[in-house]
Write a protein that holds these residues in place. Structure first.
Motif, PDB file in Angstrom:
ATOM      1  N   CYS A 108       7.519 -18.108  -2.624  1.00  0.00           N
ATOM      2  CA  CYS A 108       7.902 -17.124  -1.601  1.00  0.00           C
ATOM      3  C   CYS A 108       7.519 -15.714  -2.044  1.00  0.00           C
ATOM      4  N   ALA A 109       7.767 -15.407  -3.331  1.00  0.00           N
ATOM      5  CA  ALA A 109       7.375 -14.092  -3.832  1.00  0.00           C
ATOM      6  C   ALA A 109       5.863 -13.919  -3.780  1.00  0.00           C
ATOM      7  N   ALA A 110       5.120 -14.987  -4.101  1.00  0.00           N
ATOM      8  CA  ALA A 110       3.657 -14.901  -4.045  1.00  0.00           C
ATOM      9  C   ALA A 110       3.174 -14.689  -2.617  1.00  0.00           C
ATOM     10  N   VAL A 111       3.834 -15.332  -1.650  1.00  0.00           N
ATOM     11  CA  VAL A 111       3.451 -15.129  -0.245  1.00  0.00           C
ATOM     12  C   VAL A 111       3.643 -13.672   0.158  1.00  0.00           C
ATOM     13  N   THR A 169       0.555 -11.376   1.049  1.00  0.00           N
ATOM     14  CA  THR A 169       0.509 -10.783   2.399  1.00  0.00           C
ATOM     15  C   THR A 169       0.265  -9.283   2.321  1.00  0.00           C
ATOM     16  N   THR A 170       0.954  -8.625   1.401  1.00  0.00           N
ATOM     17  CA  THR A 170       0.734  -7.188   1.218  1.00  0.00           C
ATOM     18  C   THR A 170      -0.701  -6.899   0.802  1.00  0.00           C
ATOM     19  N   LEU A 171      -1.212  -7.691  -0.146  1.00  0.00           N
ATOM     20  CA  LEU A 171      -2.598  -7.494  -0.581  1.00  0.00           C
ATOM     21  C   LEU A 171      -3.578  -7.762   0.558  1.00  0.00           C
ATOM     22  N   GLY A 172      -3.284  -8.758   1.379  1.00  0.00           N
ATOM     23  CA  GLY A 172      -4.159  -9.033   2.520  1.00  0.00           C
ATOM     24  C   GLY A 172      -4.170  -7.895   3.524  1.00  0.00           C
ATOM     25  N   ILE A 173      -2.993  -7.316   3.788  1.00  0.00           N
ATOM     26  CA  ILE A 173      -2.926  -6.180   4.702  1.00  0.00           C
ATOM     27  C   ILE A 173      -3.734  -5.001   4.163  1.00  0.00           C
TER      28      ILE A 173
END
Length: 476
Positions: A173-176, A180-184
């Motif tokens: 969950c922490a990796a998601v 997600t932040t890195l993808g944004i």
């Protein structure tokens, strides 16, 4: 059927849990095990449910692509003659007909017959995929169950293994969240870089003209557009400043009253009523601003202007007579009302979290209640209050609906609260609404605005963290 298939791992895991606990009780009779029977049962449920879940998810994610490839193995000649876009639309209608829905297009005679044939084949493939996924999930669950039940014994460290699975889930969950932040950030950087290759950064940040509309032909006027975002930053700052001017003092004073002055009965009534404002949709605030606050402000300023016309302040009076319903003051004021419960609720909880010993020590030294609030409680609660105000600022910067309905869409470089202005978020929504060509400077400018807004919010968070660290060391 696919929804029922997704419930299969849950049912199997629940059955494995019940059976695993029963087996553990029977095998541990009279023996002191390392882990409790419920922990062995949880390990059995994980061993059964996780393999089944993996199979079901793989079938759900990859099954549609495999089915499409199998349908394309023996394509009718009329379908082969279609271009890629029409072929995708054809197979989309095939899946709709296969599920009993109506096709989106009316296909001509050869393709209409092929549509029904391919839909019948798609139904057969879907049934095969469903039963195959069901069989594979049951097989994976059976293998996992056999291994798990055969290892139930008193010396098995089931508790440690279950805790390892819990840690793995939390880590995932922490990796998601991180990914997600890195993808944004990556998506913003990639498209913003494409925009800044066409428009210089200094022109974007310091330009005073914002007109992203580009002409269709190169010989038309304004074919290059104007991408000076300074009016958008000014409008965002102006509305945010007005909103915080309303929300910060009212919310903070409300929190102080509810925490230190109000009785239990008053607090039990006022606090829930105040928090109702947080549940009102922003579009309702927009209607309230456009239909109530805007006309009231216009009538007030027009009345003041009528009184000033013909006197020493005739110019100001003439200007006030031109004030319309849409203005930054309306949007900022209504937005400030919306933000009051955020500031009030968070600040109230933070003030209540200040140790009672600080209050008692202040009263023991002869301080009054107001002196205790001003010199003891507020400095101690300052880190949390700063966080609450930052949350309100972020909400004000990101608000779109109220600004659209109450402040307009005109990009003006002004700090006059009676003028119509627009904000960064409103322009992002406007630029990405409808059919867009993601190869034009107009559309890519939305990512430039998004990256700028992201960096500004990041700076605000860093400043707030510094404030928290500085004052937390003093009072912890």
């Amino acid at each position: 059927m696919n929804a029922l298939l997704l419930l299969l791992p849950i049912v199997l895991a629940a059955a494995a849990f019940v059976a695993g606990r029963a087996v553990a009780h029977r095998r541990f009779d009279g023996v002191r095990p390392h882990s409790r029977p419920s922990q062995h049962a949880a390990l059995a449920a994980i061993s059964v449910g996780v393999p089944a879940l993996v199979v079901v998810l793989a079938a759900a994610i990859l099954g549609g692509q495999v089915e499409r490839r199998l349908l394309e193995v023996d394509q009718p000649p009329a379908v082969v003659a279609l271009d890629d876009i029409r072929r995708d639309a054809f197979y989309g209608d095939v899946h709709r007909v296969a599920t009993g829905a109506t096709p989106l297009q009316a296909w001509e005679a050869p393709l209409a017959a092929d549509l029904q044939t391919q839909a019948a084949q798609a139904r057969r493939l879907d049934a095969t995929r469903l039963f195959g996924a069901l069989a594979a999930a049951l097989l994976a669950a059976a293998i996992g169950g056999l291994i798990a039940f055969s290892r139930i014994r008193p010396d098995l460290r089931a508790r440690n293994r279950v805790e390892g699975w819990v840690v793995a889930v939390l880590l995932a969950c922490a990796a998601v969240a991180v990914l997600t932040t890195l993808g944004i950030v990556a998506s913003l950087l990639i498209d913003a870089t494409r925009f800044f290759e066409r428009v210089p950064v200094q022109e974007f940040l310091l330009g005073t003209q914002w007109s992203p509309q580009t002409a269709i032909r190169a010989d038309q006027v304004g074919s290059t557009g104007a991408f000076g975002a300074l009016p958008l930053f000014a409008g965002t700052f102006l509305i945010m400043l007005i909103a915080m001017t309303v929300a910060a003092p009212v919310g903070l004073m409300s929190a102080i009253y509810l925490s230190e002055y109000a009785g239990p009965t008053t607090r039990a009534v006022v606090k829930p009523v105040l928090e109702i404002l947080a549940g009102v949709p922003t579009v309702v605030y927009g209607f309230f601003a456009a239909l109530t606050v805007g006309p009231a402000f216009r009538a007030f300023f027009n009345g003041v202007g009528a009184q000033l016309v013909g006197g020493p302040l005739d110019g100001l009076g003439q200007y006030l007579l031109l004030v319309q319903n849409q203005m930054a003051l309306v949007a900022g004021g209504v937005m400030g009302i919306m933000l009051i419960p955020f500031v009030s609720s968070l600040s109230d909880d933070i003030i209540n979290a200040v140790p009672q010993s600080l209050r008692d020590g202040s009263y023991a030294m002869g301080a009054t209640k107001s002196e205790t609030v001003g010199r003891v409680l507020m400095p101690a609660a300052l880190p949390g209050v700063a966080g609450a105000l930052l949350l309100a600022v972020s909400r004000a910067v990101g608000e779109t609906m109220i600004v659209t309905m109450a402040a307009g869409l005109a990009a003006r470089l002004t700090l006059n609260p009676l003028d119509t202005v627009t904000t960064v978020t409103v322009q992002i929504v406007t630029l990405l609404t409808g059919d867009q060509e993601f190869d034009s400077a107009k559309t890519l400018s939305a990512f430039g605005l998004g990256l700028t807004l992201f960096l500004a919010t990041l700076v605000l968070n860093i400043v707030a963290q510094r404030i928290v660290q500085t004052y937390r060391q003093q009072y912890d």
